[in-house]
Design a protein around this motif. Sequence first.
Motif, mmCIF file in Angstrom:
data_model
loop_
_atom_site.group_PDB
_atom_site.id
_atom_site.type_symbol
_atom_site.label_atom_id
_atom_site.label_comp_id
_atom_site.label_asym_id
_atom_site.label_seq_id
_atom_site.Cartn_x
_atom_site.Cartn_y
_atom_site.Cartn_z
ATOM 1 N N GLY A 64 24.480 44.144 38.847
ATOM 2 C CA GLY A 64 25.292 44.765 38.219
ATOM 3 C C GLY A 64 26.518 45.245 38.785
ATOM 4 O O GLY A 64 27.264 45.885 38.216
ATOM 5 N N VAL A 76 31.429 41.112 44.954
ATOM 6 C CA VAL A 76 29.581 41.753 44.494
ATOM 7 C C VAL A 76 29.077 42.096 44.723
ATOM 8 O O VAL A 76 28.810 41.552 45.811
ATOM 9 N N CYS A 108 30.524 46.033 41.733
ATOM 10 C CA CYS A 108 30.809 44.814 42.287
ATOM 11 C C CYS A 108 31.662 46.420 43.247
ATOM 12 O O CYS A 108 32.256 47.168 43.039
ATOM 13 N N ARG A 165 36.482 37.978 37.269
ATOM 14 C CA ARG A 165 35.985 38.317 38.206
ATOM 15 C C ARG A 165 34.534 38.840 37.171
ATOM 16 O O ARG A 165 34.996 39.340 36.534
ATOM 17 N N MET A 166 33.381 39.068 38.014
ATOM 18 C CA MET A 166 32.207 40.299 37.037
ATOM 19 C C MET A 166 32.995 41.587 37.334
ATOM 20 O O MET A 166 33.616 42.397 38.491
ATOM 21 N N TYR A 192 24.382 41.232 42.843
ATOM 22 C CA TYR A 192 23.937 40.479 41.300
ATOM 23 C C TYR A 192 22.532 41.519 40.781
ATOM 24 O O TYR A 192 23.014 41.169 39.800
#
Length: 594
Positions: A337, A331, A339, A372-373, A334
């Motif tokens: 948002g 990331v 990655c 995962r994001m 955060y």
Amino acid sequence: MNGGTPYLVPWPAMHLPLPAHLSKLTGLPHMQPQQFTLPQFTHFTLPGGQVYPINQMTLPPTLFTQNMVTHLPKIIMPPTDSPGLLINGFPYPAKLAEKRKIIEEIAHNDVKKAKIETKALKAKRPGFTDDRYGETSYYVEAGLRKVYPYYFTFTTFTKGRWVGEKILDVFAREFRAHPVEEYERCILDGTLTVNYEQVDTEYRLRHNDLLANIVHRHETPVLSKPIELIHLSDELVVLDKPCSLPVHPCGRYRHNTVVFILAKEYNLKNLRTIHRLDRLTSGLLMFGRNPKKARELEQQIRNRQVMKEYVCRVDGEFPPGRTECCQPVEVVSYKIGVCKVSVHGKECRTEFERMNFNGKTSVVLCRPFTGRMHQIRVHLQYLGYPVMNDPLYNHTVFGAEKGKGGNIGKSDEKLISDLISIHNAENWLGMDGDSELSMFNKSDLADDPALGSSGCVVPVHSVHHNNFDPANPIGCIENNPLVPRNCTITRPPPITRPCRSPVVLRPPLEAAPISSLTYNDELLTKFGEYRYSPDKMTWDPNCYECKVRYRDPKAKDLVMYLHAWTYKGPDWQFQTRLPPWAEPNWEQPENEKK
């Protein structure tokens, strides 16, 4: 003693000169001058014949002289027939271990009391009852589900760094969305309160103070697509989520979220989260109707007992057969948002399989084995086949090759800076919400000149809120061409009286024409009451956003070709219909092209 908690220090110790304060000691309950002695200031005798040392605290001596009465009442003197001294109602013990136990018990009681007070304040915070669903309603316009503006109370507890400061100084520094004069007006009007009580601008904040600010809230539109229920039982709700719709309230979304729409349109309330989908991702979404079921399925997902399959459409001809990507994902931020693939990231694995190719783009089946994001989107970017209309990872902000092979060519700080300066932070980055923008602030990005070409926010000249005279509200809006005629002019009730309805200054003078684009709308066909109503559209003379013209988002800003298709557990399986863009001969509509 400090703050009401006794501090014990080893004996022998230095002794405090107390004769000058005997008069204050005599003011304590059951305490008479003849009942104590101070021989050489080393100790004093209390009823019961016991002798107690006067210990030098590790505090300035002036603390005693300035706060004698404030702190000494924590020592509760016993009646003459009592065995000895009490501290906060506990007998003063002789052994050090017992003394420590008493101190811990006192501290525990203080913490417990603070928690009870905090819980009581939280119980009064708005937004935790069924009434929240009736705050406003929806209307459909030009293919978008919109929310009538409504009054909403933002709340936050005082942060440690604010304690002791004046409330007006804190808002002027911490919440710069409005000038200090606006916050001064809110305080004096009673729409900005402390513990739901009106204060003046000189009030100094204390620990545990609950700040509440009532605002005229405007939400961001989403696509006017109905939510389709796939499975409904006493334990579980499974649905097909449209793209553009956040799952939970966040940032500028509240009523335009899955949980609110389910409550308002299907009477499905108090649902428990099992998993989430990004705002722009469509597809299968599950909620538990009781904590036990939610925990059960959530645990299965966490333990990787659930096989998940997504479908997406990517740029280019994806290789036939199966392709696996095991690059770790980190990331970058955060807050916005974002990655990327990085050796410093967490282990990550996704399997891809091409389903079809139409000569320009490919439909790919994706099986993420970790959670995962943005995992699927980041791995596709790394492989060089980004989701074709991914507004974030299919962009040259990641370099000439759009991040293929992890080659970005800039630092994380530079990447974040470029992302924010190039695109609108909500529409483009697809943020599900930001804590700094979701309390009292409006987005600082709205005033960023770099966003001028995005077509999202266009300020208009109008009567500024500071020109509104509460003593003459009607005079301020009559014959003013900048005040709209097709809505209800309102002012909020004082927050100290939350049950009161908004104050109506003027009803609508005319009805707005209904756009012809709404008549064939699927959502409007299902809910006829979602046609625009001037009576429900409120306009507040002191609301900044009422005076800003927001251009409606385009379909291309609200659609991404990534869809959660199938979830399969140990003894259950759910699947949605494939989206139209997954068909082999599909061609992209003109309104969805970038």
